[in-house]
Scaffold this motif. Sequence first.
Motif, PDB file in Angstrom:
ATOM      1  N   GLY A 136       0.807  -1.213   0.000  1.00  0.00           N
ATOM      2  CA  GLY A 136       0.000   0.000   0.000  1.00  0.00           C
ATOM      3  C   GLY A 136       0.845   1.270   0.000  1.00  0.00           C
ATOM      4  O   GLY A 136       0.554   2.232  -0.713  1.00  0.00           O
ATOM      5  N   LEU A 137       1.928   1.262   0.788  1.00  0.00           N
ATOM      6  CA  LEU A 137       2.815   2.418   0.824  1.00  0.00           C
ATOM      7  C   LEU A 137       3.506   2.616  -0.514  1.00  0.00           C
ATOM      8  O   LEU A 137       3.651   3.752  -0.997  1.00  0.00           O
ATOM      9  CB  LEU A 137       3.845   2.238   1.933  1.00  0.00           C
ATOM     10  N   LEU A 138       3.908   1.518  -1.130  1.00  0.00           N
ATOM     11  CA  LEU A 138       4.584   1.612  -2.419  1.00  0.00           C
ATOM     12  C   LEU A 138       3.640   2.123  -3.502  1.00  0.00           C
ATOM     13  O   LEU A 138       4.031   2.898  -4.381  1.00  0.00           O
ATOM     14  CB  LEU A 138       5.159   0.251  -2.802  1.00  0.00           C
ATOM     15  N   ARG A 139       2.381   1.700  -3.455  1.00  0.00           N
ATOM     16  CA  ARG A 139       1.401   2.223  -4.403  1.00  0.00           C
ATOM     17  C   ARG A 139       1.219   3.722  -4.245  1.00  0.00           C
ATOM     18  O   ARG A 139       1.139   4.464  -5.242  1.00  0.00           O
ATOM     19  CB  ARG A 139       0.060   1.517  -4.198  1.00  0.00           C
ATOM     20  N   ALA A 140       1.160   4.174  -3.017  1.00  0.00           N
ATOM     21  CA  ALA A 140       1.013   5.613  -2.778  1.00  0.00           C
ATOM     22  C   ALA A 140       2.229   6.386  -3.291  1.00  0.00           C
ATOM     23  O   ALA A 140       2.088   7.471  -3.872  1.00  0.00           O
ATOM     24  CB  ALA A 140       0.802   5.879  -1.289  1.00  0.00           C
ATOM     25  N   LEU A 141       3.427   5.842  -3.098  1.00  0.00           N
ATOM     26  CA  LEU A 141       4.627   6.512  -3.590  1.00  0.00           C
ATOM     27  C   LEU A 141       4.660   6.561  -5.116  1.00  0.00           C
ATOM     28  O   LEU A 141       5.141   7.543  -5.705  1.00  0.00           O
ATOM     29  CB  LEU A 141       5.872   5.798  -3.060  1.00  0.00           C
ATOM     30  N   PHE A 142       4.153   5.514  -5.763  1.00  0.00           N
ATOM     31  CA  PHE A 142       4.125   5.499  -7.224  1.00  0.00           C
ATOM     32  C   PHE A 142       3.235   6.607  -7.790  1.00  0.00           C
ATOM     33  O   PHE A 142       3.487   7.102  -8.891  1.00  0.00           O
ATOM     34  CB  PHE A 142       3.625   4.138  -7.721  1.00  0.00           C
ATOM     35  N   LEU A 143       2.219   6.994  -7.062  1.00  0.00           N
ATOM     36  CA  LEU A 143       1.275   7.999  -7.553  1.00  0.00           C
ATOM     37  C   LEU A 143       1.698   9.432  -7.248  1.00  0.00           C
ATOM     38  O   LEU A 143       1.007  10.373  -7.654  1.00  0.00           O
ATOM     39  CB  LEU A 143      -0.113   7.742  -6.964  1.00  0.00           C
ATOM     40  N   VAL A 144       2.800   9.603  -6.536  1.00  0.00           N
ATOM     41  CA  VAL A 144       3.242  10.956  -6.173  1.00  0.00           C
ATOM     42  C   VAL A 144       3.540  11.813  -7.398  1.00  0.00           C
ATOM     43  O   VAL A 144       3.102  12.974  -7.468  1.00  0.00           O
ATOM     44  CB  VAL A 144       4.455  10.875  -5.224  1.00  0.00           C
ATOM     45  N   PRO A 145       4.277  11.340  -8.412  1.00  0.00           N
ATOM     46  CA  PRO A 145       4.527  12.211  -9.579  1.00  0.00           C
ATOM     47  C   PRO A 145       3.260  12.667 -10.275  1.00  0.00           C
ATOM     48  O   PRO A 145       3.208  13.790 -10.798  1.00  0.00           O
ATOM     49  CB  PRO A 145       5.372  11.313 -10.504  1.00  0.00           C
ATOM     50  N   TYR A 146       2.232  11.827 -10.298  1.00  0.00           N
ATOM     51  CA  TYR A 146       0.977  12.203 -10.943  1.00  0.00           C
ATOM     52  C   TYR A 146       0.173  13.171 -10.094  1.00  0.00           C
ATOM     53  O   TYR A 146      -0.565  14.008 -10.629  1.00  0.00           O
ATOM     54  CB  TYR A 146       0.152  10.940 -11.221  1.00  0.00           C
ATOM     55  N   ALA A 147       0.321  13.078  -8.782  1.00  0.00           N
ATOM     56  CA  ALA A 147      -0.456  13.942  -7.889  1.00  0.00           C
ATOM     57  C   ALA A 147       0.161  15.322  -7.720  1.00  0.00           C
ATOM     58  O   ALA A 147      -0.537  16.274  -7.375  1.00  0.00           O
ATOM     59  CB  ALA A 147      -0.610  13.274  -6.518  1.00  0.00           C
ATOM     60  N   LEU A 148       1.457  15.458  -7.947  1.00  0.00           N
ATOM     61  CA  LEU A 148       2.103  16.750  -7.776  1.00  0.00           C
ATOM     62  C   LEU A 148       1.633  17.743  -8.832  1.00  0.00           C
ATOM     63  O   LEU A 148       1.367  17.360  -9.976  1.00  0.00           O
ATOM     64  CB  LEU A 148       3.624  16.603  -7.875  1.00  0.00           C
ATOM     65  N   PRO A 149       1.528  19.020  -8.482  1.00  0.00           N
ATOM     66  CA  PRO A 149       1.244  20.038  -9.517  1.00  0.00           C
ATOM     67  C   PRO A 149       2.345  20.066 -10.564  1.00  0.00           C
ATOM     68  O   PRO A 149       3.521  19.821 -10.261  1.00  0.00           O
ATOM     69  CB  PRO A 149       1.193  21.340  -8.707  1.00  0.00           C
ATOM     70  N   VAL A 150       1.962  20.360 -11.793  1.00  0.00           N
ATOM     71  CA  VAL A 150       2.916  20.308 -12.899  1.00  0.00           C
ATOM     72  C   VAL A 150       4.071  21.285 -12.678  1.00  0.00           C
ATOM     73  O   VAL A 150       5.249  20.941 -12.871  1.00  0.00           O
ATOM     74  CB  VAL A 150       2.200  20.602 -14.229  1.00  0.00           C
ATOM     75  N   TYR A 151       3.749  22.489 -12.251  1.00  0.00           N
ATOM     76  CA  TYR A 151       4.800  23.498 -12.085  1.00  0.00           C
ATOM     77  C   TYR A 151       5.799  23.077 -11.007  1.00  0.00           C
ATOM     78  O   TYR A 151       7.018  23.173 -11.201  1.00  0.00           O
ATOM     79  CB  TYR A 151       4.181  24.849 -11.731  1.00  0.00           C
ATOM     80  N   ALA A 152       5.295  22.592  -9.880  1.00  0.00           N
ATOM     81  CA  ALA A 152       6.195  22.187  -8.799  1.00  0.00           C
ATOM     82  C   ALA A 152       7.068  21.017  -9.216  1.00  0.00           C
ATOM     83  O   ALA A 152       8.270  20.966  -8.882  1.00  0.00           O
ATOM     84  CB  ALA A 152       5.384  21.829  -7.550  1.00  0.00           C
ATOM     85  N   PRO A 205       2.699   7.151 -13.832  1.00  0.00           N
ATOM     86  CA  PRO A 205       1.761   6.771 -12.770  1.00  0.00           C
ATOM     87  C   PRO A 205       0.303   6.722 -13.235  1.00  0.00           C
ATOM     88  O   PRO A 205      -0.484   5.932 -12.701  1.00  0.00           O
ATOM     89  CB  PRO A 205       1.968   7.856 -11.705  1.00  0.00           C
ATOM     90  N   PHE A 206      -0.064   7.540 -14.222  1.00  0.00           N
ATOM     91  CA  PHE A 206      -1.429   7.461 -14.751  1.00  0.00           C
ATOM     92  C   PHE A 206      -1.662   6.124 -15.446  1.00  0.00           C
ATOM     93  O   PHE A 206      -2.703   5.482 -15.256  1.00  0.00           O
ATOM     94  CB  PHE A 206      -1.678   8.610 -15.722  1.00  0.00           C
TER      95      PHE A 206
END
Length: 329
Positions: A136-152, A205-206
């Motif tokens: 579960g933790l690894l799945r959440a980490l995989f989605l971090v690049p997709y969840a971050l704002p594009v500019y940041a 990640p998407f």
Amino acid sequence: MTATAPTADAAVRKSSPGAARGPRRRPGRIRRAGLPYLLLLPALLLELLVHLVPMVIGAVMSFKELTQFYIRDWGTAPWAGLDNYAVSVDFDAPVGKALLHSFLVTIAFTLLSVGLCWLVGSAAAVFMQDTFRGRGLLRALFLVPYALPVYAAVITWVFMFQHDNGLVNHVLHDQLGLTDKPSFWLIGDNSFLALLTVSVWKGWPFAFLIVMAGLQNIPRELYEAAALDGAGMLQQIRRITLPSLRPVNQVLVLVLFLWTFNDFNTPYVLFGRSAPEAADLISVHIYQASFVTWNFGTGSAMSVLLLLFLLVVTGVYLVLTSRGRRTAP
């Protein structure tokens, strides 16, 4: 006498033409049936204002000789007809040659980015199907690049790609010794690799999320039966996973293609207003043709050509994939 009167009245009502008709629909039922459409009306109006109206205005602007001299009142710009389109597709002239180069760079970038996003996302989704500690933790980490704002996310990569004190050169040159000297990642030919890296990091990640959702619908009994028959992991992926995920992958590839081909935020934040020639995507090229050279007529014509190209590609893709679904066993 009085007992037979109701019976006679009932017989008359049954024999009358109006009695054969069903009960009239009440106005309340009509209102309830139209309520969903009424609730969708604000969204449709906003969609019309945000997308369709600017699209129509842009198409009209493509037929005008709209330069910086007519920005204040663009309706007074002289009518140019198809001259803007002729300039855009004249590949022997500087404007058309630059547009063709940008188009080819965008094609190569899109194919590589979509292919790598799908490959990495699918591999991660298949790996995540097995139960293990910390999944579960690894799945959440995989989605971090997709969840971050594009500019940041992209501005972080800008700092990492710096020539003197960037993390990429520090790892590749100082620690691993893979390069003779620190590389310039945001200019020159390496800019294409930098743009591709950021795009894949941000987009896979998407693909992972969509493929992982599709894998949930595949019965585990199929894999168990295949394992009993002696099928290995690669054979299970080839015979079970990929055919079962065909509808999901068809939609996923189309969405990734459209998003990547039209991506403007990533190259603009990564390189600024003037992208290097090796990473001159068509979205940034149209922006430069419109807002840097102030030739909005030519820029609008390029946008319309881009729209027509994407419509043709989408139509051909949908026809081919629907034909493949009909011929599939």
